[in-house]
Design a protein around this motif. Structure first.
Motif, PDB file in Angstrom:
ATOM      1  N   ARG A 169      24.849  37.267 -27.923  1.00  0.00           N
ATOM      2  CA  ARG A 169      25.992  36.375 -27.701  1.00  0.00           C
ATOM      3  C   ARG A 169      25.800  35.533 -26.445  1.00  0.00           C
ATOM      4  NH1 ARG A 169      29.149  41.009 -28.739  1.00  0.00           N
ATOM      5  NH2 ARG A 169      29.905  40.969 -26.580  1.00  0.00           N
ATOM      6  N   ALA A 170      25.227  36.139 -25.414  1.00  0.00           N
ATOM      7  CA  ALA A 170      25.000  35.407 -24.165  1.00  0.00           C
ATOM      8  C   ALA A 170      24.012  34.259 -24.375  1.00  0.00           C
ATOM      9  CB  ALA A 170      24.483  36.358 -23.092  1.00  0.00           C
ATOM     10  N   GLN A 171      22.943  34.536 -25.125  1.00  0.00           N
ATOM     11  CA  GLN A 171      21.945  33.491 -25.367  1.00  0.00           C
ATOM     12  C   GLN A 171      22.491  32.404 -26.297  1.00  0.00           C
ATOM     13  OE1 GLN A 171      19.230  33.201 -23.682  1.00  0.00           O
ATOM     14  NE2 GLN A 171      19.530  35.166 -22.653  1.00  0.00           N
ATOM     15  N   ALA A 172      23.297  32.814 -27.259  1.00  0.00           N
ATOM     16  CA  ALA A 172      23.904  31.833 -28.166  1.00  0.00           C
ATOM     17  C   ALA A 172      24.857  30.914 -27.406  1.00  0.00           C
ATOM     18  CB  ALA A 172      24.643  32.552 -29.291  1.00  0.00           C
ATOM     19  N   LYS A 173      25.590  31.485 -26.450  1.00  0.00           N
ATOM     20  CA  LYS A 173      26.509  30.675 -25.652  1.00  0.00           C
ATOM     21  C   LYS A 173      25.752  29.752 -24.700  1.00  0.00           C
ATOM     22  CE  LYS A 173      30.479  33.809 -25.833  1.00  0.00           C
ATOM     23  NZ  LYS A 173      31.420  34.656 -25.063  1.00  0.00           N
ATOM     24  N   SER A 174      24.592  30.193 -24.232  1.00  0.00           N
ATOM     25  CA  SER A 174      23.777  29.334 -23.365  1.00  0.00           C
ATOM     26  C   SER A 174      23.307  28.093 -24.109  1.00  0.00           C
ATOM     27  CB  SER A 174      22.558  30.107 -22.840  1.00  0.00           C
ATOM     28  OG  SER A 174      22.946  31.085 -21.918  1.00  0.00           O
ATOM     29  N   PHE A 175      23.092  28.264 -25.412  1.00  0.00           N
ATOM     30  CA  PHE A 175      22.630  27.129 -26.209  1.00  0.00           C
ATOM     31  C   PHE A 175      23.669  26.016 -26.247  1.00  0.00           C
ATOM     32  CE2 PHE A 175      21.613  24.972 -30.292  1.00  0.00           C
ATOM     33  CZ  PHE A 175      20.332  24.564 -29.951  1.00  0.00           C
ATOM     34  N   PHE A 176      24.930  26.367 -25.973  1.00  0.00           N
ATOM     35  CA  PHE A 176      25.990  25.354 -25.912  1.00  0.00           C
ATOM     36  C   PHE A 176      25.656  24.282 -24.881  1.00  0.00           C
ATOM     37  CE2 PHE A 176      29.589  23.983 -23.290  1.00  0.00           C
ATOM     38  CZ  PHE A 176      30.307  23.236 -24.205  1.00  0.00           C
ATOM     39  N   PHE A 177      25.152  24.698 -23.720  1.00  0.00           N
ATOM     40  CA  PHE A 177      24.850  23.735 -22.662  1.00  0.00           C
ATOM     41  C   PHE A 177      23.672  22.844 -23.047  1.00  0.00           C
ATOM     42  CE2 PHE A 177      27.038  27.210 -20.477  1.00  0.00           C
ATOM     43  CZ  PHE A 177      28.020  26.497 -19.813  1.00  0.00           C
ATOM     44  N   ILE A 178      22.740  23.394 -23.811  1.00  0.00           N
ATOM     45  CA  ILE A 178      21.646  22.565 -24.319  1.00  0.00           C
ATOM     46  C   ILE A 178      22.187  21.534 -25.303  1.00  0.00           C
ATOM     47  CG2 ILE A 178      19.541  22.574 -25.721  1.00  0.00           C
ATOM     48  CD1 ILE A 178      18.796  25.212 -24.495  1.00  0.00           C
ATOM     49  N   LEU A 179      23.115  21.958 -26.146  1.00  0.00           N
ATOM     50  CA  LEU A 179      23.725  21.020 -27.092  1.00  0.00           C
ATOM     51  C   LEU A 179      24.451  19.892 -26.368  1.00  0.00           C
ATOM     52  CD1 LEU A 179      25.191  23.345 -29.890  1.00  0.00           C
ATOM     53  CD2 LEU A 179      23.232  21.804 -30.049  1.00  0.00           C
ATOM     54  N   VAL A 180      25.146  20.237 -25.290  1.00  0.00           N
ATOM     55  CA  VAL A 180      25.842  19.209 -24.513  1.00  0.00           C
ATOM     56  C   VAL A 180      24.845  18.195 -23.962  1.00  0.00           C
ATOM     57  CG1 VAL A 180      27.238  18.746 -22.463  1.00  0.00           C
ATOM     58  CG2 VAL A 180      27.766  20.708 -23.903  1.00  0.00           C
ATOM     59  N   MET A 181      23.727  18.688 -23.450  1.00  0.00           N
ATOM     60  CA  MET A 181      22.712  17.782 -22.915  1.00  0.00           C
ATOM     61  C   MET A 181      22.111  16.911 -24.017  1.00  0.00           C
ATOM     62  SD  MET A 181      20.743  19.931 -19.913  1.00  0.00           S
ATOM     63  CE  MET A 181      20.092  21.208 -20.993  1.00  0.00           C
ATOM     64  N   LEU A 182      21.876  17.515 -25.177  1.00  0.00           N
ATOM     65  CA  LEU A 182      21.284  16.764 -26.283  1.00  0.00           C
ATOM     66  C   LEU A 182      22.249  15.721 -26.838  1.00  0.00           C
ATOM     67  CD1 LEU A 182      19.468  19.630 -28.247  1.00  0.00           C
ATOM     68  CD2 LEU A 182      18.437  17.917 -26.745  1.00  0.00           C
ATOM     69  N   VAL A 183      23.528  16.063 -26.886  1.00  0.00           N
ATOM     70  CA  VAL A 183      24.526  15.157 -27.464  1.00  0.00           C
ATOM     71  C   VAL A 183      24.991  14.104 -26.462  1.00  0.00           C
ATOM     72  CG1 VAL A 183      26.859  15.016 -28.428  1.00  0.00           C
ATOM     73  CG2 VAL A 183      25.322  16.846 -29.149  1.00  0.00           C
ATOM     74  N   CYS A 184      25.199  14.514 -25.218  1.00  0.00           N
ATOM     75  CA  CYS A 184      25.775  13.602 -24.224  1.00  0.00           C
ATOM     76  C   CYS A 184      24.725  12.830 -23.425  1.00  0.00           C
ATOM     77  CB  CYS A 184      26.673  14.383 -23.260  1.00  0.00           C
ATOM     78  SG  CYS A 184      28.124  15.123 -24.037  1.00  0.00           S
ATOM     79  N   PHE A 185      23.674  13.502 -22.996  1.00  0.00           N
ATOM     80  CA  PHE A 185      22.713  12.872 -22.092  1.00  0.00           C
ATOM     81  C   PHE A 185      21.519  12.243 -22.803  1.00  0.00           C
ATOM     82  CE2 PHE A 185      24.100  16.307 -18.844  1.00  0.00           C
ATOM     83  CZ  PHE A 185      25.276  15.616 -18.622  1.00  0.00           C
ATOM     84  N   MET A 186      21.030  12.911 -23.833  1.00  0.00           N
ATOM     85  CA  MET A 186      19.806  12.449 -24.485  1.00  0.00           C
ATOM     86  C   MET A 186      19.931  11.052 -25.115  1.00  0.00           C
ATOM     87  SD  MET A 186      16.650  13.368 -24.948  1.00  0.00           S
ATOM     88  CE  MET A 186      16.513  15.151 -24.942  1.00  0.00           C
ATOM     89  N   PRO A 187      21.007  10.748 -25.860  1.00  0.00           N
ATOM     90  CA  PRO A 187      21.098   9.411 -26.470  1.00  0.00           C
ATOM     91  C   PRO A 187      21.014   8.279 -25.451  1.00  0.00           C
ATOM     92  CG  PRO A 187      22.720  10.875 -27.440  1.00  0.00           C
ATOM     93  CD  PRO A 187      22.138  11.612 -26.268  1.00  0.00           C
ATOM     94  N   HIS A 188      21.674   8.460 -24.318  1.00  0.00           N
ATOM     95  CA  HIS A 188      21.649   7.417 -23.284  1.00  0.00           C
ATOM     96  C   HIS A 188      20.235   7.175 -22.781  1.00  0.00           C
ATOM     97  CE1 HIS A 188      22.517   5.113 -19.675  1.00  0.00           C
ATOM     98  NE2 HIS A 188      21.929   6.044 -18.949  1.00  0.00           N
ATOM     99  N   HIS A 189      19.487   8.243 -22.567  1.00  0.00           N
ATOM    100  CA  HIS A 189      18.152   8.098 -21.999  1.00  0.00           C
ATOM    101  C   HIS A 189      17.148   7.566 -23.019  1.00  0.00           C
ATOM    102  CE1 HIS A 189      20.008  10.489 -18.835  1.00  0.00           C
ATOM    103  NE2 HIS A 189      19.026  10.112 -18.064  1.00  0.00           N
ATOM    104  N   VAL A 190      17.293   7.973 -24.262  1.00  0.00           N
ATOM    105  CA  VAL A 190      16.413   7.436 -25.304  1.00  0.00           C
ATOM    106  C   VAL A 190      16.672   5.941 -25.485  1.00  0.00           C
ATOM    107  CG1 VAL A 190      15.851   7.498 -27.762  1.00  0.00           C
ATOM    108  CG2 VAL A 190      16.180   9.638 -26.501  1.00  0.00           C
ATOM    109  N   PHE A 191      17.948   5.571 -25.537  1.00  0.00           N
ATOM    110  CA  PHE A 191      18.283   4.154 -25.676  1.00  0.00           C
ATOM    111  C   PHE A 191      17.872   3.373 -24.431  1.00  0.00           C
ATOM    112  CE2 PHE A 191      21.162   0.533 -25.143  1.00  0.00           C
ATOM    113  CZ  PHE A 191      20.959  -0.130 -26.348  1.00  0.00           C
ATOM    114  N   ARG A 192      17.899   4.038 -23.284  1.00  0.00           N
ATOM    115  CA  ARG A 192      17.542   3.372 -22.031  1.00  0.00           C
ATOM    116  C   ARG A 192      16.121   2.813 -22.090  1.00  0.00           C
ATOM    117  NH1 ARG A 192      20.849   1.144 -18.368  1.00  0.00           N
ATOM    118  NH2 ARG A 192      19.938   1.078 -16.295  1.00  0.00           N
ATOM    119  N   VAL A 193      15.229   3.562 -22.691  1.00  0.00           N
ATOM    120  CA  VAL A 193      13.846   3.099 -22.830  1.00  0.00           C
ATOM    121  C   VAL A 193      13.804   1.829 -23.675  1.00  0.00           C
ATOM    122  CG1 VAL A 193      11.566   3.661 -23.746  1.00  0.00           C
ATOM    123  CG2 VAL A 193      12.898   5.418 -22.565  1.00  0.00           C
TER     124      VAL A 193
END
Length: 263
Positions: free
Chosen positions: A198-222
């Protein structure tokens, strides 16, 4: 501007609610764990960003900037400072849980202070000193610093930031998924009854946030940097602003923490 108004309004309402409720919960718990210290710092970060959002909403609604050039650069800098500092704290949470690291409170406090000092004494002054200062802009407009991309140093900085964020996200995603898969195989079929899974599954939430919120901006930035010169009519600028607004949606993470999804 309608999309930006909707995104920032959701962020302001949900983020403010999350910060208030989470602050109340932490005050009642009076916990001093490593995770609590990091969450408190995320609360402070989110608060800074939320205080800047009304300025953005005012500009997008009125379509005129009324707060001066310095405030424009300050509000612009806050969103980037928030994004990368939040990213740093997310990475810390993931790494601590992933490798089950144990830190004394004093070490955690020192690390957090170092992050804030780096941001306050290095990153913030650099942003305010150079960001939006190399060109001349009208005082009635704001957030239109795309001409800065023409400078070689800004291009290099952007590529470096994109490379670091994408690489870190990719590595952490692969490691986290492999750990979750290993634990799922180990504890199947009663995986939810094991705290470790459960702890590791919940940690994956923060990775999802980075992938959904931060990644699109940086990919488009290029793409934005590479196509800025042909984009004479600035058709890409609204998309860049939307992807940037998407990064602020990470403020809603407190609502997920309150719901127990990630904490």
């Amino acid at each position: 501007h309608s999309v930006l108004i909707i995104l920032y309004s959701i962020d302001l309402a949900g983020g403010t609610l999350g910060v208030i409720v989470m602050s109340h919960q932490l005050f009642r718990r009076k916990s001093q764990s490593v995770m609590t210290i990091i969450i408190i710092n995320l609360l402070v970060l989110h608060t800074f960003l939320l205080l800047s959002i009304p300025f953005r909403l005012s500009y997008y609604i009125l379509q005129e900037w009324k707060f001066g050039t310095f405030t424009c650069r300050l509000v612009s800098a806050i969103i980037y400072f928030h994004m990368y500092t939040t990213f740093s704290f997310y990475v810390a949470i993931i790494v601590i849980r992933l490798f089950r690291l144990e830190f004394k409170k004093c070490y955690t406090t020192m690390w957090v202070i170092a992050v804030w000092l780096l941001g306050a004494l290095v990153i913030a002054p650099v942003l305010l000193s150079y960001y939006g200062t190399s060109k001349t802009y009208t005082s009635s407009h704001c957030f239109h610093f795309q001409q800065e991309i023409q400078e070689l140093r800004m291009t290099i900085v952007n590529y470096c930031l994109v490379g670091i964020l994408v690489a870190v996200c990719a590595v952490l995603t692969v490691i986290q998924l492999s750990v979750i898969y290993r634990l799922a195989v180990k504890y199947w079929p009663d995986i939810n009854s094991h705290v470790e899974f459960r702890a590791q599954a919940k940690s994956f939430f923060f990775i999802l946030v980075m992938l959904v919120c931060f990644m699109p901006h940086h990919v488009f930035r290029v793409y934005y940097i590479q196509n800025y010169h042909p984009d004479k009519d600035h058709k890409l600028l609204p998309y860049n602003e939307i992807f940037l607004a998407l990064t602020t949606m990470c403020c809603l993470d407190m609502l997920c923490l309150i719901a127990g999804i990630a904490h």
